[in-house]
Design an enzyme around this catalytic site. Structure first.
Site, mmCIF file in Angstrom:
data_model
loop_
_atom_site.group_PDB
_atom_site.id
_atom_site.type_symbol
_atom_site.label_atom_id
_atom_site.label_comp_id
_atom_site.label_asym_id
_atom_site.label_seq_id
_atom_site.Cartn_x
_atom_site.Cartn_y
_atom_site.Cartn_z
ATOM 1 N N GLY A 167 0.778 -1.237 0.000
ATOM 2 C CA GLY A 167 0.000 0.000 0.000
ATOM 3 C C GLY A 167 0.805 1.280 0.000
ATOM 4 N N CYS A 168 2.091 1.191 -0.200
ATOM 5 C CA CYS A 168 2.921 2.393 -0.287
ATOM 6 C C CYS A 168 3.145 2.722 -1.758
ATOM 7 C CB CYS A 168 4.269 2.172 0.395
ATOM 8 S SG CYS A 168 4.150 1.906 2.166
ATOM 9 N N SER A 169 3.189 3.993 -2.079
ATOM 10 C CA SER A 169 3.417 4.381 -3.470
ATOM 11 C C SER A 169 4.849 4.057 -3.894
ATOM 12 C CB SER A 169 3.123 5.864 -3.679
ATOM 13 O OG SER A 169 3.934 6.652 -2.850
#
Length: 137
Positions: free
Chosen positions: A49-51
């Site tokens: 879920g991290c860019s």
């Protein structure tokens, strides 16, 4: 690698900085992280879920305290995970599981200081750290 500053000292410094200097401070925090061997940067250590790609790997000290290695392929994101780790590094699993990480980070006001793209993964970083602590409790 330099010794990480205490969270309270860092917060005090952060309050007096303008936006550009805050970015630089985060980047410097990331640079000060203990190097994470590439072999530990796997799908299992990847924070979802991290860019940007963020990896977090726990190690257990002889006294049972958790020590985390972390890295990111983006400088500011690496600084963010370094800041998150300052709230829990080298604590006992039960202490980490009970820690108010979000409260400790609140004075840094990251959601208003950084783009949503950069901060969207912070809850996932925190969740992974808590899950790790609970596994070792």
């Amino acid at each position: 690698m330099t010794k990480a500053p205490a969270l309270a000292d860092l917060q005090e410094e952060y309050e007096f900085l303008d936006a550009d200097d805050r970015y630089r401070l985060l980047i410097d925090l990331g640079r000060a992280l203990e190097p994470m061997p590439d072999a530990l940067k796997t799908d299992a250590t990847l924070v979802r879920g991290c860019s940007a790609a963020v990896w977090v790997y726990p190690t257990v000290r002889d006294d049972g305290r958790l020590h985390f290695l972390a890295d990111s392929n983006a400088a500011i994101t690496k600084g963010i995970i370094a800041l998150v780790l300052l709230t829990v590094q080298d604590q006992l699993p039960a202490e980490i599981a009970a820690a108010e990480i979000e409260g400790d980070l609140a004075p840094f006001d990251l959601k208003n200081q950084l783009s949503s793209n950069r901060t969207q993964g912070i809850p996932n970083m925190i969740a992974l750290i808590r899950q790790t602590a609970e596994r070792y409790s």
